[in-house]
Motif scaffolding. Structure first.
Motif, PDB file in Angstrom:
ATOM      1  N   MET A 144      47.016  46.986  35.101  1.00 30.77           N
ATOM      2  CA  MET A 144      47.342  45.987  34.098  1.00 30.77           C
ATOM      3  C   MET A 144      46.503  46.224  32.851  1.00 30.77           C
ATOM      4  N   PHE A 145      47.124  45.996  31.693  1.00 25.99           N
ATOM      5  CA  PHE A 145      46.433  46.135  30.413  1.00 25.99           C
ATOM      6  C   PHE A 145      46.500  44.797  29.692  1.00 25.99           C
ATOM      7  N   VAL A 146      45.341  44.250  29.376  1.00 25.77           N
ATOM      8  CA  VAL A 146      45.266  42.955  28.712  1.00 25.77           C
ATOM      9  C   VAL A 146      44.606  43.130  27.351  1.00 25.77           C
ATOM     10  N   VAL A 147      44.889  42.206  26.452  1.00 24.13           N
ATOM     11  CA  VAL A 147      44.446  42.368  25.068  1.00 24.13           C
ATOM     12  C   VAL A 147      43.003  41.942  24.830  1.00 24.13           C
ATOM     13  N   SER A 148      42.401  41.216  25.790  1.00 20.97           N
ATOM     14  CA  SER A 148      41.041  40.740  25.565  1.00 20.97           C
ATOM     15  C   SER A 148      40.311  40.543  26.882  1.00 20.97           C
ATOM     16  N   ASN A 149      38.994  40.559  26.812  1.00 19.77           N
ATOM     17  CA  ASN A 149      38.190  40.309  28.000  1.00 19.77           C
ATOM     18  C   ASN A 149      38.336  38.860  28.460  1.00 19.77           C
ATOM     19  N   VAL A 150      38.550  37.943  27.520  1.00 22.32           N
ATOM     20  CA  VAL A 150      38.777  36.534  27.885  1.00 22.32           C
ATOM     21  C   VAL A 150      39.977  36.426  28.816  1.00 22.32           C
ATOM     22  N   LEU A 151      41.055  37.124  28.474  1.00 25.91           N
ATOM     23  CA  LEU A 151      42.260  37.087  29.297  1.00 25.91           C
ATOM     24  C   LEU A 151      42.012  37.758  30.647  1.00 25.91           C
ATOM     25  N   LYS A 152      41.266  38.844  30.661  1.00 22.27           N
ATOM     26  CA  LYS A 152      40.948  39.509  31.929  1.00 22.27           C
ATOM     27  C   LYS A 152      40.219  38.560  32.868  1.00 22.27           C
ATOM     28  N   GLN A 153      39.220  37.882  32.351  1.00 30.21           N
ATOM     29  CA  GLN A 153      38.440  36.978  33.201  1.00 30.21           C
ATOM     30  C   GLN A 153      39.301  35.830  33.735  1.00 30.21           C
ATOM     31  N   GLU A 154      40.255  35.358  32.951  1.00 28.38           N
ATOM     32  CA  GLU A 154      41.124  34.286  33.402  1.00 28.38           C
ATOM     33  C   GLU A 154      42.081  34.781  34.493  1.00 28.38           C
ATOM     34  N   LEU A 155      42.561  35.990  34.350  1.00 28.95           N
ATOM     35  CA  LEU A 155      43.415  36.576  35.386  1.00 28.95           C
ATOM     36  C   LEU A 155      42.651  36.752  36.692  1.00 28.95           C
ATOM     37  N   LEU A 156      41.415  37.204  36.592  1.00 33.08           N
ATOM     38  CA  LEU A 156      40.596  37.371  37.791  1.00 33.08           C
ATOM     39  C   LEU A 156      40.360  36.021  38.468  1.00 33.08           C
ATOM     40  N   ARG A 157      40.157  34.996  37.663  1.00 33.66           N
ATOM     41  CA  ARG A 157      39.877  33.669  38.213  1.00 33.66           C
ATOM     42  C   ARG A 157      41.101  33.077  38.900  1.00 33.66           C
ATOM     43  N   GLN A 158      42.269  33.251  38.290  1.00 33.27           N
ATOM     44  CA  GLN A 158      43.465  32.585  38.801  1.00 33.27           C
ATOM     45  C   GLN A 158      44.208  33.356  39.893  1.00 33.27           C
TER      46      GLN A 158
END
Length: 401
Positions: free
Chosen positions: A152-166
């Motif tokens: 997966m490729f995400v545009v920001s580290n903020v989004l990465k951390q949210e994906l990991l959390r959810q």
């Protein structure tokens, strides 16, 4: 290497906006790197002659968008395998979209890596920025797609951390890949004076001798356009030469117009509305300062985006004032390649505009640094290269891994 670029959201007649800039830049970057790209979507996604396979949406999308998006999975089941059998791509690169989960299953069946570009968690996006009826089904489809994607490729580290959390995903599966800019189209070499002479006489008279501050955006909640509108009055009270040039349209335009009218400063702002994308860099070339007063999300969560317009500003080689929310604070470094303003603080924005208006040497230094960063770090070719490097590693792995 052959890559199938798959866009699975509904693509209408409009061909402007950040997503189209992103797709065009990414495809061009891949082509520059020697990758053969074929495309599949509801409508052509680029005009540069890429081989295209139509996967049409239900014509009643406008009436029942969620139902049409869900049904699109069945269309993909019928059409995507035929494309794979005919073209035999090495990998699929898909832009994640609402309710669509079938591509990951088909890719797995054919033993092809699926690289999934995620610009936001659609469950959150629909809940906060749209209308969401089948919330449980959308959440389930995202769970299936995210778990099954090869990378997966995400545009920001903020989004990465949210994906990991959810979604309980392995961190190594998610790669942060910021948006980018066409550094040849958005450039510091545009002849601003020549373009100025082509403008209607009315605009020439309005802008001649003015210190132009530019903004480009879709007037969404996160763009901070209301902050910008409130900054006009305190700015022009201190420097009447300043004039604001706003490009774009959207939900908050009427609110912006109301603020400007209440403050009695309409004459200090030109709202151009939507303009052809090819003209955006030309209008920006007329400006001395470019503005990005983004805000965190209305529900209090951290801004997770990667604004394409910010990188386009940087490509222009202009001084930038930006709110350092989310990734923006990682890209713009205060007094190095731009100035950072306090979020939602229109007085701070006004003060920084006036500050830069009085310091041409500082504007030039900040603009040159921003341009350098755009070329070296955020050109679309570099965005595509990061994807290609991951893809090549995946293709070298034994199938059992």
């Amino acid at each position: 290497m052959k890559l199938l670029f798959l866009r699975t959201d509904f693509v209408g007649a409009q061909r402007v906006g950040g997503s189209f800039s992103h797709v065009k830049g990414f495809l061009h970057g891949m082509r520059e790197l020697g990758v053969e790209v074929i495309t599949a979507a509801a409508a052509p996604v680029a005009d540069e002659g890429y081989k295209f396979y139509p996967i049409e949406y239900n014509p009643f999308y406008s009436n029942l968008p969620e139902v049409a998006s869900i049904a699109h999975n069945q269309t993909l089941r019928r059409k995507l395998p035929k494309i794979l059998e005919r073209e035999k791509p090495d990998a699929i690169y898909q832009r994640h979209s609402e309710f669509v989960y079938v591509p990951s299953q088909i890719a797995a069946a054919y033993g092809i890596p699926l690289l999934l570009e995620v610009n936001g968690i659609e469950t959150w996006v629909k809940k906060n920025w749209g209308l969401l009826i089948f919330r449980g089904l959308l959440a389930q489809s995202e769970q299936v797609q995210f778990q099954a994607a090869t990378a997966m490729f995400v545009v920001s580290n903020v989004l990465k951390q949210e994906l990991l959390r959810q979604f309980d995903l392995p961190p190594e599966k998610i790669h942060v890949n910021p948006n980018g800019v066409d550094v040849e189209e958005f450039s510091d070499t545009i002849d601003a004076n020549a373009f100025f002479q082509t403008l209607p006489k009315e605009l020439q008279e309005r802008w001649r001798g003015k210190f132009l501050c530019g903004f480009v955006g879709t007037f969404g909640e996160w763009h901070g356009v209301e902050v910008l509108a409130k900054a006009v009055k305190p700015t022009v009270e201190r420097n009447s030469r300043v004039h604001f040039l706003l490009i774009g349209d959207g939900k908050l335009r009427s609110s912006v117009e109301e603020i400007l009218k209440a403050d009695g400063v309409q004459e200090h702002v030109t709202m151009l509305g939507l303009v052809p994308h090819s003209l955006v860099p030309k209008y920006l070339s007329l400006c001395e300062v470019l503005l990005s007063p983004h805000t965190h999300n209305p529900d209090g969560t951290v801004f997770f985006g990667s604004p394409t317009k910010l990188f386009e500003y940087m490509g222009m080689g202009k001084a930038i004032i930006a709110a350092g929310v989310g990734q923006i604070g990682e890209v713009i470094h205060h007094e190095c390649n731009g100035l950072l303003m306090r979020e939602r603080d229109h007085i701070d924005l006004a003060e920084k505009i006036v500050y830069l208006a009085e310091r041409p040497d500082l504007r030039e230094r900040l603009g040159q640094a921003a341009r350098r960063d755009a070329v070296e770090k955020f050109a679309w070719k570099e965005n595509a290269r990061r994807v290609l490097e991951v893809c090549q590693k995946l293709l070298k792995k034994p199938k059992s891994e």
